[in-house]
Design a protein around this motif. Structure first.
Motif, PDB file in Angstrom:
ATOM      1  N   GLU A  34       0.819  -1.213   0.000  1.00  0.00           N
ATOM      2  CA  GLU A  34       0.000   0.000   0.000  1.00  0.00           C
ATOM      3  C   GLU A  34       0.853   1.264   0.000  1.00  0.00           C
ATOM      4  O   GLU A  34       0.342   2.366  -0.156  1.00  0.00           O
ATOM      5  N   GLN A  35       2.157   1.088   0.160  1.00  0.00           N
ATOM      6  CA  GLN A  35       3.057   2.229   0.261  1.00  0.00           C
ATOM      7  C   GLN A  35       3.610   2.635  -1.105  1.00  0.00           C
ATOM      8  O   GLN A  35       4.257   1.828  -1.774  1.00  0.00           O
ATOM      9  N   PRO A  36       3.405   3.870  -1.526  1.00  0.00           N
ATOM     10  CA  PRO A  36       3.950   4.287  -2.824  1.00  0.00           C
ATOM     11  C   PRO A  36       5.468   4.373  -2.854  1.00  0.00           C
ATOM     12  O   PRO A  36       6.073   4.280  -3.922  1.00  0.00           O
ATOM     13  N   PHE A  37       6.099   4.519  -1.682  1.00  0.00           N
ATOM     14  CA  PHE A  37       7.553   4.716  -1.679  1.00  0.00           C
ATOM     15  C   PHE A  37       8.297   3.499  -2.217  1.00  0.00           C
ATOM     16  O   PHE A  37       9.378   3.642  -2.807  1.00  0.00           O
ATOM     17  N   GLY A  38       7.745   2.301  -2.026  1.00  0.00           N
ATOM     18  CA  GLY A  38       8.402   1.118  -2.569  1.00  0.00           C
ATOM     19  C   GLY A  38       8.549   1.192  -4.078  1.00  0.00           C
ATOM     20  O   GLY A  38       9.619   0.905  -4.636  1.00  0.00           O
ATOM     21  N   GLN A  39       7.476   1.594  -4.762  1.00  0.00           N
ATOM     22  CA  GLN A  39       7.529   1.733  -6.217  1.00  0.00           C
ATOM     23  C   GLN A  39       8.411   2.916  -6.632  1.00  0.00           C
ATOM     24  O   GLN A  39       9.081   2.866  -7.665  1.00  0.00           O
ATOM     25  N   VAL A  40       8.411   3.968  -5.830  1.00  0.00           N
ATOM     26  CA  VAL A  40       9.301   5.104  -6.096  1.00  0.00           C
ATOM     27  C   VAL A  40      10.755   4.634  -6.077  1.00  0.00           C
ATOM     28  O   VAL A  40      11.554   4.981  -6.955  1.00  0.00           O
ATOM     29  N   ALA A  41      11.101   3.818  -5.078  1.00  0.00           N
ATOM     30  CA  ALA A  41      12.469   3.324  -4.966  1.00  0.00           C
ATOM     31  C   ALA A  41      12.831   2.421  -6.145  1.00  0.00           C
ATOM     32  O   ALA A  41      13.946   2.506  -6.689  1.00  0.00           O
ATOM     33  N   ILE A  42      11.907   1.564  -6.563  1.00  0.00           N
ATOM     34  CA  ILE A  42      12.156   0.698  -7.717  1.00  0.00           C
ATOM     35  C   ILE A  42      12.377   1.544  -8.975  1.00  0.00           C
ATOM     36  O   ILE A  42      13.311   1.304  -9.748  1.00  0.00           O
ATOM     37  N   ALA A  43      11.516   2.553  -9.172  1.00  0.00           N
ATOM     38  CA  ALA A  43      11.686   3.452 -10.316  1.00  0.00           C
ATOM     39  C   ALA A  43      13.035   4.160 -10.252  1.00  0.00           C
ATOM     40  O   ALA A  43      13.738   4.288 -11.273  1.00  0.00           O
ATOM     41  N   ALA A  44      13.420   4.601  -9.062  1.00  0.00           N
ATOM     42  CA  ALA A  44      14.702   5.292  -8.889  1.00  0.00           C
ATOM     43  C   ALA A  44      15.873   4.391  -9.278  1.00  0.00           C
ATOM     44  O   ALA A  44      16.868   4.855  -9.853  1.00  0.00           O
ATOM     45  N   SER A  45      15.751   3.099  -8.985  1.00  0.00           N
ATOM     46  CA  SER A  45      16.848   2.186  -9.318  1.00  0.00           C
ATOM     47  C   SER A  45      17.063   2.105 -10.831  1.00  0.00           C
ATOM     48  O   SER A  45      18.203   2.045 -11.303  1.00  0.00           O
ATOM     49  N   TYR A  46      15.973   2.096 -11.593  1.00  0.00           N
ATOM     50  CA  TYR A  46      16.101   2.059 -13.053  1.00  0.00           C
ATOM     51  C   TYR A  46      16.628   3.387 -13.597  1.00  0.00           C
ATOM     52  O   TYR A  46      17.491   3.407 -14.492  1.00  0.00           O
ATOM     53  N   LEU A  47      16.112   4.495 -13.068  1.00  0.00           N
ATOM     54  CA  LEU A  47      16.552   5.803 -13.561  1.00  0.00           C
ATOM     55  C   LEU A  47      18.018   6.036 -13.222  1.00  0.00           C
ATOM     56  O   LEU A  47      18.798   6.485 -14.072  1.00  0.00           O
ATOM     57  N   PHE A  48      18.404   5.747 -11.978  1.00  0.00           N
ATOM     58  CA  PHE A  48      19.787   5.967 -11.568  1.00  0.00           C
ATOM     59  C   PHE A  48      20.741   5.108 -12.396  1.00  0.00           C
ATOM     60  O   PHE A  48      21.827   5.547 -12.776  1.00  0.00           O
ATOM     61  N   GLU A  49      20.308   3.879 -12.715  1.00  0.00           N
ATOM     62  CA  GLU A  49      21.132   3.005 -13.544  1.00  0.00           C
ATOM     63  C   GLU A  49      21.316   3.596 -14.943  1.00  0.00           C
ATOM     64  O   GLU A  49      22.417   3.596 -15.495  1.00  0.00           O
ATOM     65  N   GLU A  50      20.224   4.125 -15.511  1.00  0.00           N
ATOM     66  CA  GLU A  50      20.321   4.709 -16.847  1.00  0.00           C
ATOM     67  C   GLU A  50      21.160   5.983 -16.847  1.00  0.00           C
ATOM     68  O   GLU A  50      21.972   6.213 -17.752  1.00  0.00           O
ATOM     69  N   LEU A  51      20.976   6.831 -15.833  1.00  0.00           N
ATOM     70  CA  LEU A  51      21.782   8.053 -15.732  1.00  0.00           C
ATOM     71  C   LEU A  51      23.259   7.707 -15.603  1.00  0.00           C
ATOM     72  O   LEU A  51      24.116   8.361 -16.219  1.00  0.00           O
ATOM     73  N   SER A  52      23.567   6.683 -14.820  1.00  0.00           N
ATOM     74  CA  SER A  52      24.960   6.257 -14.668  1.00  0.00           C
ATOM     75  C   SER A  52      25.500   5.702 -15.976  1.00  0.00           C
ATOM     76  O   SER A  52      26.627   6.000 -16.378  1.00  0.00           O
ATOM     77  N   HIS A  53      24.684   4.875 -16.649  1.00  0.00           N
ATOM     78  CA  HIS A  53      25.090   4.282 -17.923  1.00  0.00           C
ATOM     79  C   HIS A  53      25.384   5.355 -18.966  1.00  0.00           C
ATOM     80  O   HIS A  53      26.324   5.228 -19.758  1.00  0.00           O
ATOM     81  N   GLN A  54      24.609   6.422 -18.950  1.00  0.00           N
ATOM     82  CA  GLN A  54      24.771   7.504 -19.925  1.00  0.00           C
ATOM     83  C   GLN A  54      25.810   8.535 -19.507  1.00  0.00           C
ATOM     84  O   GLN A  54      26.079   9.483 -20.256  1.00  0.00           O
ATOM     85  N   GLY A  55      26.400   8.385 -18.321  1.00  0.00           N
ATOM     86  CA  GLY A  55      27.419   9.327 -17.866  1.00  0.00           C
ATOM     87  C   GLY A  55      26.876  10.687 -17.486  1.00  0.00           C
ATOM     88  O   GLY A  55      27.605  11.684 -17.509  1.00  0.00           O
ATOM     89  N   VAL A  56      25.583  10.735 -17.119  1.00  0.00           N
ATOM     90  CA  VAL A  56      24.956  12.024 -16.795  1.00  0.00           C
ATOM     91  C   VAL A  56      25.496  12.595 -15.494  1.00  0.00           C
ATOM     92  O   VAL A  56      25.725  13.803 -15.388  1.00  0.00           O
ATOM     93  N   LEU A  57      25.725  11.735 -14.511  1.00  0.00           N
ATOM     94  CA  LEU A  57      26.133  12.215 -13.188  1.00  0.00           C
ATOM     95  C   LEU A  57      27.652  12.357 -13.097  1.00  0.00           C
ATOM     96  O   LEU A  57      28.304  11.887 -12.160  1.00  0.00           O
ATOM     97  N   THR A  58      28.212  13.060 -14.088  1.00  0.00           N
ATOM     98  CA  THR A  58      29.655  13.291 -14.144  1.00  0.00           C
ATOM     99  C   THR A  58      29.923  14.734 -14.545  1.00  0.00           C
ATOM    100  O   THR A  58      29.068  15.413 -15.121  1.00  0.00           O
ATOM    101  N   SER A  59      31.122  15.190 -14.260  1.00  0.00           N
ATOM    102  CA  SER A  59      31.497  16.549 -14.660  1.00  0.00           C
ATOM    103  C   SER A  59      31.609  16.668 -16.176  1.00  0.00           C
ATOM    104  O   SER A  59      31.397  17.747 -16.738  1.00  0.00           O
TER     105      SER A  59
END
Length: 288
Positions: free
Chosen positions: A65-90
């Protein structure tokens, strides 16, 4: 298995009264630190994305019933893609074209499909809670983070900049509503901070046009807001450090960037990206 060993150590080493307090309010991840979720986010910052998703999925299955669980799952996919694309770098943040216009090419379709499915479920759960209480803090935090992640995906990964700005405005609205009632929900400040910083970084003409659409930005305020998540965030504190450090590099605040990247590299020594960014920051003079 290593995750469960790590979590077991956390539980054993936690003072009994703190453990009782946390577990008695485990249904409220917006306002307490849930050890299992915290361990999952630590795995994200160590770039162990699949393991992090296992943790989040396990917690979500016991708290459906908690939305935060799905938020965390979504964050895992987004963070992985941002890392893969080198977004979180100088390399990305200091390249004005890429910073303002997004990645080269497109994101991984399967990863983004999983991201959007989790995001949709999180929003559905949050709106269901709002039927009972429109000001429900758990719902507002979930909607804040969902809209913020949607904005990142739209503007950075899919280069749909107008849609991204609209989602950014939505995230800012949810965050302001939440923080007006619960200023201790410090993870929400990153949504307002990123919105202010990115909009404030646009050209003068673009900012003027956005102003008429009710979209405002302020780089200095944005960095101050992200810093509030750095100071008091529960799950997004390291992510806020990454954003603030990269913004500091853009603003020639090298001492701040060096401090934050040093802390990240010390906290997550197995994440080579943090060590690399620390070395890059240290190569610049600290005139600030």
């Amino acid at each position: 298995m290593r995750y469960f060993y790590f979590l077991g150590l956390l539980l054993l080493l936690s003072p009994t009264d703190n453990f009782a307090r946390e577990t008695s309010r485990i249904e409220s991840p917006a306002f307490t630190t849930v050890l299992e979720l915290s361990a999952g986010f630590d795995l994200l910052y160590r770039q162990r994305f699949a393991e992090a998703r296992e943790v989040f999925t396990s917690w979500e299955s016991r708290n459906p019933e908690q939305p935060f669980g799905q938020v965390a799952i979504a964050a895992s996919y987004l963070f992985e893609e941002l890392s893969h694309q080198g977004v979180l770098t100088s390399d990305f943040f200091l390249n004005e074209k890429r910073f303002l216009h997004g990645i080269e090419g497109g994101p991984d379709r399967q990863r983004m499909s999983h991201f959007r499915d989790a995001l949709a479920r999180a929003c559905d759960l949050a709106r269901e809670r709002q039927k009972t209480n429109p000001k429900d803090g758990e719902a507002l935090l979930a909607l804040t983070l969902a809209a913020g992640m949607e904005s990142d995906a739209e503007s950075i990964l899919q280069k749909r900049h107008l849609a991204g700005l609209k989602s950014m405005k939505k995230a800012n609205g949810y965050a302001n509503e939440l923080l007006a009632q619960h200023p201790d929900a410090a993870d929400a400040y990153i949504a307002t901070g990123i919105a202010n910083y990115i909009i404030g970084s646009q050209s003068g003409g673009t900012r003027f046009a956005l102003w008429f659409g009710g979209i405002h930005g302020d780089k200095k305020l944005g960095m101050e807001q992200v810093a509030r998540t750095v100071e008091n965030g529960r799950y997004l504190r390291p992510f806020a450090k990454i954003i603030l450090a990269l913004a500091a590099r853009r603003e020639k605040q090298e001492a701040l960037a060096q401090k934050l990247f040093r802390e990240l590299s010390e906290q997550y020594p197995d994440n080579k990206q943090f060590a690399s960014e620390y070395a890059k920051a240290m190569s610049q003079p600290s005139a600030d």
